[in-house]
Scaffold this motif. Structure first.
Motif, PDB file in Angstrom:
ATOM      1  N   TYR A  98       2.121  -7.670  -7.554  1.00 48.60           N
ATOM      2  CA  TYR A  98       2.617  -6.666  -8.181  1.00 48.60           C
ATOM      3  C   TYR A  98       1.842  -5.830  -7.666  1.00 48.60           C
ATOM      4  CZ  TYR A  98       7.564  -7.933 -10.634  1.00 48.60           C
ATOM      5  OH  TYR A  98       8.319  -9.023 -10.957  1.00 48.60           O
ATOM      6  N   THR A  99       1.775  -5.315  -6.397  1.00 49.89           N
ATOM      7  CA  THR A  99       0.642  -4.470  -5.891  1.00 49.89           C
ATOM      8  C   THR A  99       0.364  -3.174  -6.641  1.00 49.89           C
ATOM      9  OG1 THR A  99       2.388  -2.828  -4.959  1.00 49.89           O
ATOM     10  CG2 THR A  99       1.059  -4.981  -3.529  1.00 49.89           C
ATOM     11  N   VAL A 126       2.508  -3.534   4.989  1.00 51.53           N
ATOM     12  CA  VAL A 126       1.497  -3.940   4.925  1.00 51.53           C
ATOM     13  C   VAL A 126       1.020  -2.905   3.363  1.00 51.53           C
ATOM     14  CG1 VAL A 126      -1.224  -4.914   4.694  1.00 51.53           C
ATOM     15  CG2 VAL A 126       0.595  -5.621   7.091  1.00 51.53           C
ATOM     16  N   PRO A 127       0.640  -2.652   2.293  1.00 51.08           N
ATOM     17  CA  PRO A 127       0.133  -2.013   1.478  1.00 51.08           C
ATOM     18  C   PRO A 127      -1.359  -1.973   2.165  1.00 51.08           C
ATOM     19  CG  PRO A 127       1.339  -3.925   0.250  1.00 51.08           C
ATOM     20  CD  PRO A 127       0.943  -3.923   1.597  1.00 51.08           C
ATOM     21  N   PHE A 128      -1.639  -0.696   1.943  1.00 44.69           N
ATOM     22  CA  PHE A 128      -3.563  -0.951   1.843  1.00 44.69           C
ATOM     23  C   PHE A 128      -3.918  -0.440   0.642  1.00 44.69           C
ATOM     24  CE2 PHE A 128      -1.958   0.042   6.200  1.00 44.69           C
ATOM     25  CZ  PHE A 128      -2.643  -0.287   6.633  1.00 44.69           C
ATOM     26  N   LEU A 129      -5.363  -1.256   0.136  1.00 43.46           N
ATOM     27  CA  LEU A 129      -6.296  -0.839  -1.082  1.00 43.46           C
ATOM     28  C   LEU A 129      -7.189   0.449  -0.347  1.00 43.46           C
ATOM     29  CD1 LEU A 129      -6.609  -4.481  -1.830  1.00 43.46           C
ATOM     30  CD2 LEU A 129      -4.591  -2.881  -2.165  1.00 43.46           C
ATOM     31  N   PRO A 142      -7.062  -3.636   4.209  1.00 46.98           N
ATOM     32  CA  PRO A 142      -5.394  -3.721   3.967  1.00 46.98           C
ATOM     33  C   PRO A 142      -5.178  -5.327   3.358  1.00 46.98           C
ATOM     34  CG  PRO A 142      -6.425  -3.598   6.300  1.00 46.98           C
ATOM     35  CD  PRO A 142      -7.451  -3.345   5.347  1.00 46.98           C
ATOM     36  N   TYR A 143      -3.979  -5.215   3.284  1.00 49.97           N
ATOM     37  CA  TYR A 143      -3.889  -6.177   1.615  1.00 49.97           C
ATOM     38  C   TYR A 143      -3.174  -7.118   2.475  1.00 49.97           C
ATOM     39  CZ  TYR A 143      -2.937  -8.840  -2.472  1.00 49.97           C
ATOM     40  OH  TYR A 143      -1.974  -9.226  -3.189  1.00 49.97           O
TER      41      TYR A 143
END
Length: 168
Positions: A98-99, A126-129, A142-143
């Motif tokens: 899970y992000t 895309v999720p970003f961290l 970018p994840y």
């Protein structure tokens, strides 16, 4: 667990378009209680009345909630973040995380801590961290598997594959 964003109303009957981060809303059932964090920062409980998968976009579903049976009533839900209890979240496949579990992980390069994950920016494909280097500077990564390697939740670490992403 953050599971979807309620995008906008659809039609006149209070239906709301929802974009699920896992690309699947199959874990959400009629009668289930969910929590919505509204754009005005208030938090409300909702009961799912109906949910139907869209045929046009991956991860898009049409949802109807009890008490929100008109377009006008449902409009307040536009832009809300939808949360479910972890036990009702989308089931993970092997090697998935899970992000939200990434927040707080140490970012490692050649077995050395170079940063920590402080925030997840959800949206799009895309999720970003958001990470903070050891010197306090912030960067966005970018994840994606060509930027980040193994995740070890037990050790609290994620592998960085390219140090240039942190301008080092």
């Amino acid at each position: 667990m953050l599971t979807a964003t309620l995008i906008s109303t659809f039609g006149l009957d209070g239906i709301v378009k929802a974009l699920f981060f896992s690309s699947s809303g199959e874990h959400i059932k009629a009668g289930m209680e969910v929590t919505a964090h509204l754009k005005n920062k208030s938090i409300i409980k909702l009961i799912v009345k109906k949910i139907k998968k869209s045929n046009h976009k991956a991860g898009m579903y049409f949802m109807l909630f009890e008490g929100y049976d008109t377009k006008e009533k449902a409009a307040v839900l536009s832009g809300a973040k939808l949360y479910v209890k972890r036990e009702f979240a989308h089931r993970l496949e092997k090697d998935e995380v899970y992000t939200s579990d990434l927040i707080g992980l140490d970012v490692m390069y050649n077995a050395q801590k170079v940063a920590s994950i402080i925030y997840i920016i959800e949206g799009g494909n895309v999720p970003f961290l958001e990470v903070m280097r050891n010197d306090g500077k912030h960067f966005i990564i970018p994840y994606q598997k060509h930027f980040l390697g193994d995740v070890d939740l037990v050790k609290g670490e994620i592998e960085l594959l390219n140090l240039e992403l942190l301008d080092l």
